[in-house]
Design a protein around this motif. Structure first.
Motif, mmCIF file in Angstrom:
data_model
loop_
_atom_site.group_PDB
_atom_site.id
_atom_site.type_symbol
_atom_site.label_atom_id
_atom_site.label_comp_id
_atom_site.label_asym_id
_atom_site.label_seq_id
_atom_site.Cartn_x
_atom_site.Cartn_y
_atom_site.Cartn_z
ATOM 1 N N THR A 170 0.886 -1.192 -0.580
ATOM 2 C CA THR A 170 -0.261 0.284 0.239
ATOM 3 C C THR A 170 0.782 1.250 0.063
ATOM 4 O O THR A 170 0.333 2.030 0.566
ATOM 5 C CB THR A 170 -0.723 -0.399 1.353
ATOM 6 O OG1 THR A 170 -0.251 -0.213 2.103
ATOM 7 C CG2 THR A 170 -1.859 -0.895 0.831
ATOM 8 N N SER A 171 1.915 1.292 -0.022
ATOM 9 C CA SER A 171 2.955 2.310 0.143
ATOM 10 C C SER A 171 2.722 2.880 -1.399
ATOM 11 O O SER A 171 2.401 4.214 -1.372
ATOM 12 C CB SER A 171 5.100 1.558 -0.206
ATOM 13 O OG SER A 171 5.247 0.813 0.813
ATOM 14 N N SER A 172 1.794 2.402 -2.368
ATOM 15 C CA SER A 172 1.836 2.793 -4.075
ATOM 16 C C SER A 172 0.567 4.285 -3.242
ATOM 17 O O SER A 172 0.272 5.311 -3.710
ATOM 18 C CB SER A 172 1.631 2.257 -4.377
ATOM 19 O OG SER A 172 -0.003 1.194 -4.462
ATOM 20 N N VAL A 210 -1.463 -2.904 6.644
ATOM 21 C CA VAL A 210 -1.693 -1.461 7.387
ATOM 22 C C VAL A 210 -0.009 -0.769 7.081
ATOM 23 O O VAL A 210 0.490 -1.228 7.970
ATOM 24 C CB VAL A 210 -2.136 -1.406 8.559
ATOM 25 C CG1 VAL A 210 -1.912 0.443 9.498
ATOM 26 C CG2 VAL A 210 -3.064 -1.932 9.153
ATOM 27 N N GLU A 211 -0.041 0.317 6.498
ATOM 28 C CA GLU A 211 1.524 1.027 5.922
ATOM 29 C C GLU A 211 0.901 2.529 6.590
ATOM 30 O O GLU A 211 0.406 2.643 6.205
ATOM 31 C CB GLU A 211 1.725 1.078 4.831
ATOM 32 C CG GLU A 211 2.218 -0.293 4.176
ATOM 33 C CD GLU A 211 3.504 -0.448 3.509
ATOM 34 O OE1 GLU A 211 3.897 -1.121 3.078
ATOM 35 O OE2 GLU A 211 2.961 0.096 2.110
ATOM 36 N N GLY A 212 1.922 3.287 7.132
ATOM 37 C CA GLY A 212 1.571 4.705 8.281
ATOM 38 C C GLY A 212 3.085 5.479 7.607
ATOM 39 O O GLY A 212 4.189 4.995 6.616
ATOM 40 N N PHE A 250 13.391 2.709 -0.328
ATOM 41 C CA PHE A 250 12.387 3.549 -0.400
ATOM 42 C C PHE A 250 12.846 4.714 1.393
ATOM 43 O O PHE A 250 11.935 5.634 2.022
ATOM 44 C CB PHE A 250 10.480 4.008 -0.103
ATOM 45 C CG PHE A 250 9.941 2.304 0.119
ATOM 46 C CD1 PHE A 250 9.869 1.546 -0.468
ATOM 47 C CD2 PHE A 250 9.977 2.074 1.271
ATOM 48 C CE1 PHE A 250 9.921 -0.238 -0.531
ATOM 49 C CE2 PHE A 250 9.637 0.392 1.585
ATOM 50 C CZ PHE A 250 9.266 0.071 0.632
ATOM 51 N N THR A 251 13.050 3.897 2.086
ATOM 52 C CA THR A 251 13.310 3.892 3.372
ATOM 53 C C THR A 251 15.350 3.953 3.887
ATOM 54 O O THR A 251 16.222 3.111 3.536
ATOM 55 C CB THR A 251 12.796 3.730 4.947
ATOM 56 O OG1 THR A 251 13.095 1.701 4.038
ATOM 57 C CG2 THR A 251 11.551 3.862 4.372
ATOM 58 N N GLU A 252 15.953 4.831 4.476
ATOM 59 C CA GLU A 252 17.064 5.367 5.013
ATOM 60 C C GLU A 252 17.025 6.091 5.954
ATOM 61 O O GLU A 252 17.116 7.269 6.162
ATOM 62 C CB GLU A 252 17.617 5.800 3.759
ATOM 63 C CG GLU A 252 19.590 5.178 4.086
ATOM 64 C CD GLU A 252 20.241 4.639 4.597
ATOM 65 O OE1 GLU A 252 19.158 3.509 3.749
ATOM 66 O OE2 GLU A 252 20.380 3.930 5.213
ATOM 67 N N TYR A 304 8.910 9.561 8.647
ATOM 68 C CA TYR A 304 9.335 8.242 8.776
ATOM 69 C C TYR A 304 8.227 6.982 8.436
ATOM 70 O O TYR A 304 6.837 8.087 8.035
ATOM 71 C CB TYR A 304 9.356 7.595 9.875
ATOM 72 C CG TYR A 304 8.194 8.182 10.940
ATOM 73 C CD1 TYR A 304 6.571 7.222 10.936
ATOM 74 C CD2 TYR A 304 8.254 9.116 11.484
ATOM 75 C CE1 TYR A 304 5.345 7.505 11.826
ATOM 76 C CE2 TYR A 304 7.076 8.792 13.138
ATOM 77 C CZ TYR A 304 6.020 8.198 12.794
ATOM 78 O OH TYR A 304 4.980 7.958 13.410
ATOM 79 N N ALA A 305 7.629 6.092 7.476
ATOM 80 C CA ALA A 305 6.798 5.290 6.944
ATOM 81 C C ALA A 305 7.326 4.040 8.333
ATOM 82 O O ALA A 305 8.446 3.683 8.150
ATOM 83 C CB ALA A 305 7.432 4.804 5.612
ATOM 84 N N PHE A 306 6.400 3.110 7.609
ATOM 85 C CA PHE A 306 6.285 2.011 8.131
ATOM 86 C C PHE A 306 5.192 0.681 7.642
ATOM 87 O O PHE A 306 4.373 1.668 6.952
ATOM 88 C CB PHE A 306 6.167 1.396 9.727
ATOM 89 C CG PHE A 306 4.988 2.427 10.479
ATOM 90 C CD1 PHE A 306 3.369 1.466 10.407
ATOM 91 C CD2 PHE A 306 4.753 3.796 10.926
ATOM 92 C CE1 PHE A 306 2.281 1.728 10.662
ATOM 93 C CE2 PHE A 306 3.097 4.524 11.139
ATOM 94 C CZ PHE A 306 2.112 3.933 11.076
ATOM 95 N N GLY A 307 5.281 -0.432 7.556
ATOM 96 C CA GLY A 307 4.504 -1.342 7.144
ATOM 97 C C GLY A 307 4.387 -2.683 8.006
ATOM 98 O O GLY A 307 4.901 -3.121 7.578
ATOM 99 N N MET A 308 2.969 -2.922 7.350
ATOM 100 C CA MET A 308 2.723 -4.901 8.128
ATOM 101 C C MET A 308 1.885 -5.143 7.753
ATOM 102 O O MET A 308 0.793 -4.560 6.993
ATOM 103 C CB MET A 308 2.082 -3.295 9.837
ATOM 104 C CG MET A 308 2.939 -3.572 10.821
ATOM 105 S SD MET A 308 2.858 -3.374 12.780
ATOM 106 C CE MET A 308 2.235 -1.592 12.000
HETATM 107 N N1 PHE Z 1 6.073 -1.614 1.469
HETATM 108 C C1 PHE Z 1 7.209 -2.179 2.700
HETATM 109 C C2 PHE Z 1 7.071 -3.888 2.112
HETATM 110 O O1 PHE Z 1 5.436 -3.980 1.241
HETATM 111 C C3 PHE Z 1 7.071 -2.250 3.658
HETATM 112 C C4 PHE Z 1 7.638 -0.698 4.467
HETATM 113 C C5 PHE Z 1 6.636 0.112 4.004
HETATM 114 C C6 PHE Z 1 8.608 -0.910 4.684
HETATM 115 C C7 PHE Z 1 7.267 1.942 5.134
HETATM 116 C C8 PHE Z 1 9.528 0.016 5.061
HETATM 117 C C9 PHE Z 1 8.462 1.540 5.422
HETATM 118 O O2 PHE Z 1 7.199 -4.860 2.062
#
Ligand code: PHE
Length: 337
Positions: A170-172, A210-212, A250-252, A304-308
């Protein structure tokens, strides 16, 4: 005035008459309202009434007739269905069938639980489409053509020229939000994603995430860690998390999020593969190149971003060891959750 007492006693008789069933209704009608009924006979009394009292007589008889009429109509109504009601041909003492209420799917419940936790700390929901173009799923996320990281997620392409595809994460949607929304931005993007993977107990060709994403001025890695920490505590009641250095284009810097295995209390079990830790997602500071792709001033903004994966969180939450169960809709499974 014998006629008057006769009329009075008729009135009395009508009001005292007991109607207790359908047959009584008809008996009443014949006795009082029929062509040879008592009311007809009472009308014949007019011959005995002197001229000046005939008006009074008429009113009195009329009143009684009305009373008799309405008593008959009411009783008729009351006893009309008596027969049908007492002659039912089913067993009234048989136990009732239970009707089963539907309930929400465990993935929906888990998604709502996750969304609620992030909403509490200010994240808004942003939902994008499942069919996206190359730019939103890859290129804008710092994965230009031929970037090896594209292979991290096996893709279902929809067109020969590989321009359109089913989103692999869902990063798109996060790119779409960066392109259209005002900063600062604090969103989660719950939704379904697709990957061309062999179906197994741990992987499926479609699942949910669920990505943030949080973009503002002066966002730090500590903010990210605190956010993940809050989520783990609210979702699992576990305050024990660790961030393991990792790589995402996409993250560093990037990290993998692990939570201490609360199934075996870190003693080692199949869920944590005897390591005492289970991975719940990825995260990192958004690479400035991604923000620049969306025309964002990186001298001012960062984030920041995260994804689960929702299935993964649900597996841990309900302690389920096979992801395929979520798709089989076996009532014996669903009823337990
Ligand atoms: N988009 C990554 C995935 O689906 C997860 C992710 C999101 C990682 C944001 C880092 C930051 O695998």
């Amino acid at each position: 005035m014998e006629w008057k007492s006769k009329i009075q006693s008729l009135k009395e008789e009508i009001s005292q008459y007991k109607i207790e069933n359908k047959e009584d209704v008809e008996k009443f009608r014949i006795a009082f309202l029929g062509t040879k009924g008592k009311l007809k006979m009472a009308m014949g009394l007019i011959a005995e009434v002197p001229g000046e009292l005939r008006k009074e007589f008429g009113l009195l008889v009329n009143e009684i007739k009305n009373e008799a009429d309405s008593k008959w109509a009411l009783s008729k109504n009351a006893f009309e269905h008596q027969q049908e009601a007492t002659q039912v041909d089913f067993d009234l003492t048989a136990p009732a069938y239970h009707s089963h209420l539907g309930s929400l799917h465990p993935i929906t419940k888990t998604k709502r639980r996750m969304v609620e936790i992030f909403e509490r700390i200010g994240f808004a929901i942003f939902e994008g489409p499942e069919i996206v173009n190359d730019w939103h799923n890859f290129t804008a996320l710092n994965m230009p053509q031929d970037h090896p990281a594209r292979d991290m997620q096996d893709t279902f392409f929809l067109t020969e020229n590989l321009e359109f595809l089913l989103r692999t994460h869902t990063s798109s949607s996060q790119i779409q939000a960066l392109e259209t929304e005002k900063l600062p931005l604090r969103i989660i993007t719950p939704g379904r994603v697709y990957r061309n993977e062999t179906i197994s107990a741990r992987a499926h060709c479609t699942f949910h995430q669920v990505e943030g994403l949080y973009i503002d001025e002066g966002v730090s890695f500590a903010d990210l860690k605190q956010c993940i920490y809050y989520f783990a505590k609210e979702m699992f009641g576990s305050e024990n998390i660790r961030l393991r250095p990792s790589y995402f284009p996409f993250t560093e810097p990037s990290a993998e999020v692990d939570i201490s295995c609360f199934i075996c209390d870190q003693k080692g079990c199949p869920v944590c593969k005897k390591t005492g830790w289970v991975e719940i997602g990825g995260c990192g500071m958004v690479d400035p190149a991604v923000l620049q792709n969306c025309n964002i001033d990186t001298t001012k903004y960062n984030g920041y971003a995260f994804g689960m994966g929702i299935e993964r969180i649900a597996m841990l939450y309900y302690q389920i060891n096979d992801l395929r169960l979520f798709w089989q809709n076996d009532m014996r499974f669903l009823r337990q959750l």
